[in-house]
Design an enzyme around this catalytic site. Sequence first.
Site, mmCIF file in Angstrom:
data_model
loop_
_atom_site.group_PDB
_atom_site.id
_atom_site.type_symbol
_atom_site.label_atom_id
_atom_site.label_comp_id
_atom_site.label_asym_id
_atom_site.label_seq_id
_atom_site.Cartn_x
_atom_site.Cartn_y
_atom_site.Cartn_z
ATOM 1 C CD GLU A 195 2.489 10.393 -0.630
ATOM 2 O OE1 GLU A 195 3.545 9.640 -0.640
ATOM 3 O OE2 GLU A 195 1.301 9.954 -0.260
ATOM 4 C CD GLU B 141 -2.822 -1.020 0.590
ATOM 5 O OE1 GLU B 141 -3.206 0.131 -0.186
ATOM 6 O OE2 GLU B 141 -3.709 -2.076 0.303
ATOM 7 C CB CYS C 285 -1.865 7.085 1.899
ATOM 8 S SG CYS C 285 -3.380 6.241 2.507
HETATM 9 P P1 NAD Z 1 8.257 4.943 4.283
HETATM 10 O O1 NAD Z 1 8.251 4.215 2.963
HETATM 11 O O2 NAD Z 1 9.463 5.720 4.735
HETATM 12 O O3 NAD Z 1 8.494 3.997 5.811
HETATM 13 C C1 NAD Z 1 7.426 3.067 5.860
HETATM 14 C C2 NAD Z 1 7.930 2.034 6.648
HETATM 15 O O4 NAD Z 1 9.030 1.186 5.835
HETATM 16 C C3 NAD Z 1 8.706 2.195 7.871
HETATM 17 O O5 NAD Z 1 8.380 1.370 8.891
HETATM 18 C C4 NAD Z 1 10.114 2.179 7.387
HETATM 19 O O6 NAD Z 1 10.785 2.135 8.794
HETATM 20 C C5 NAD Z 1 10.359 0.869 6.684
HETATM 21 N N1 NAD Z 1 11.320 1.047 5.664
HETATM 22 C C6 NAD Z 1 11.837 2.286 5.256
HETATM 23 N N2 NAD Z 1 12.904 1.614 4.257
HETATM 24 C C7 NAD Z 1 12.964 0.321 4.514
HETATM 25 C C8 NAD Z 1 13.756 -0.624 3.589
HETATM 26 N N3 NAD Z 1 14.888 -0.281 2.600
HETATM 27 N N4 NAD Z 1 13.420 -1.969 3.910
HETATM 28 C C9 NAD Z 1 12.486 -2.394 4.660
HETATM 29 N N5 NAD Z 1 11.639 -1.195 5.240
HETATM 30 C C10 NAD Z 1 11.861 -0.098 5.117
HETATM 31 O O7 NAD Z 1 6.878 5.565 4.719
HETATM 32 P P2 NAD Z 1 6.445 6.740 5.771
HETATM 33 O O8 NAD Z 1 7.036 8.041 5.622
HETATM 34 O O9 NAD Z 1 6.607 5.972 7.029
HETATM 35 O O10 NAD Z 1 4.906 6.660 5.513
HETATM 36 C C11 NAD Z 1 4.458 7.866 4.463
HETATM 37 C C12 NAD Z 1 4.272 6.955 3.278
HETATM 38 O O11 NAD Z 1 3.010 6.081 3.623
HETATM 39 C C13 NAD Z 1 3.518 7.973 2.279
HETATM 40 O O12 NAD Z 1 3.995 7.639 0.904
HETATM 41 C C14 NAD Z 1 2.052 7.519 2.019
HETATM 42 O O13 NAD Z 1 1.278 7.725 1.163
HETATM 43 C C15 NAD Z 1 2.257 6.216 2.574
HETATM 44 N N6 NAD Z 1 1.032 5.672 2.896
HETATM 45 C C16 NAD Z 1 0.158 4.826 2.085
HETATM 46 C C17 NAD Z 1 -1.065 4.187 2.685
HETATM 47 C C18 NAD Z 1 -1.848 3.219 1.742
HETATM 48 O O14 NAD Z 1 -2.682 2.687 2.593
HETATM 49 N N7 NAD Z 1 -1.708 3.362 0.771
HETATM 50 C C19 NAD Z 1 -1.553 4.512 4.107
HETATM 51 C C20 NAD Z 1 -0.517 5.542 4.810
HETATM 52 C C21 NAD Z 1 0.518 5.736 4.254
#
Ligand code: NAD
Length: 505
Positions: free
Chosen positions: A408, A274, A309
Amino acid sequence: MNQSTYSTTPTDQAGWQALADQLTLEGRAYVDGAYQWASNNETFACISPVDGRELAQIASCDQADAELAVAAARKAFESGAWSHLAPTKRKAVLLRFADLIDAHGDELALLETLDMGKPIGHARAVDVPATVRAIRWTAEAIDKVYGELAATPHDQIGMISREPIGVVAAIVPWNFPMIMASWKIAPALAAGNSVILKPSEKSPLTAIRLAALAEEAGIPNGVFNVLPGYGHTVGKALALHMDVDCLVFTGSTNVAKQLMIYAGQSNMKRVWLEAGGKSPNIVFADAPDLKKAAAEAASAIAFNQGEVCTAGSRLLVEESIRTEFLGLIREALTTWRPGHPLDPATTCGAIVDQAQLDRIIEYIGIGKSEGATLVEGGKRVMEETGGLFVQPTVFDGVNNRMRIASEEIFGPVLSVIGFNTAEEAITIANDSIYGLAAAVWTSNINTAHKVAKALKAGSVWINHYDGGDMTAPFGGFKQSGNGRDKSLHAFDKYTEIKATWLVIE
Ligand code: NAD
């Protein structure tokens, strides 16, 4: 302190602050039924965006902890203690889990607010109930889903059954820490899997607390584990692990793409993503109630500080009403001024951390330099509190190709784009790498259906913004992801389909 020490939900900032002062925060990982520090003994500071204070030291898990948690999860899965339990029994445990979250609602809401800055009123009225509902609804469903029988010749039987997939790693973001976690762990656990939850390093507190409640509810050791830590350390270790069967993720599109690579480099684990969004909110001149449309457009960009999101970050307005509608939006945004997150009257809280605040401020600068017109907000405020606050911001005269319209931002920054025909609105709306959500406002049933069908988005809302329930699937088209959270469709992620064919002798 735990919930039993409070009798009633506080009604003012002082009351919430008093509760915050009594909190004892847990920062350890939870593996195989016990809280423990990371194997390397490393920790990181959990800083509150409300006032910049350190809340706790958190276990900074890495590869070694991933190994321990995956081994515990595998052992628990193969033991059958949870995976072979009758669905009605798993249901009963998960309902207890939901009840415990409900009973600890004030504490969990407070943790969420202190950790990531959202207004306490929303944490209490939205995040906690939505988490409880996700777990209850899914628990209730699990003893009502059946297998199938294939169409067979008379002397054969083809059984189509669903089995839990095994060890599930769930990596989640910080914007709705508990809700996003519950959308993954509820169906994963209900289906009989063992789960390792990796919360964002920016918001680990509620996930860590949930582990104790899961244990109290009766989830067996090893079935639910929580590993706080960074993405590039423990997140990567889980994503590359050869014994994780399924990786579910909510977060940014860039990390989502990286996880697909990790799966390909390791054991081809199932990967369900997601990811990001840049959702269009399309307002036609014949919208049934322009004031309501403006109020929801304001909420669509300011709720949760725009860290949503599905934020309606591109507002497409029919040119004939653009000036009038802009006025209505600005009026509606007066109810979304930043305030102290522990004040129950606050609607717009703190931005999660300095990096995210810097990103938002940078995009506001980009909007100005791209030639868009700043008509509202645009500044950091309340700096004297030590917290991270930014005004809801509106740019008019935006072109869909500008970076503020195509990238975004994940903050309260709205881009207003004019259009003249439905066809033009559809073209602009779909001109995005994302396809998470969209809305259309019109009184014309033909326009509503024509536009809704043409929009490439996983959720489309007509004459409202951000509707939905556990009863409906949620997820994205295009680079917003794959698979669906919520509803019975969520079970598709957490089960393998088996065809068992019997020839009757
Ligand atoms: P992010 O991608 O930076 O981090 C998300 C998670 O991934 C965190 O737990 C982070 O520690 C982990 N992560 C980061 N790098 C990684 C790697 N190399 N390997 C494994 N795990 C890793 O996102 P964020 O800043 O925490 O959240 C914001 C984003 O989430 C926005 O883009 C938003 O649109 C999205 N979002 C999407 C939905 C949906 O349902 N589509 C819902 C909420 C948020």
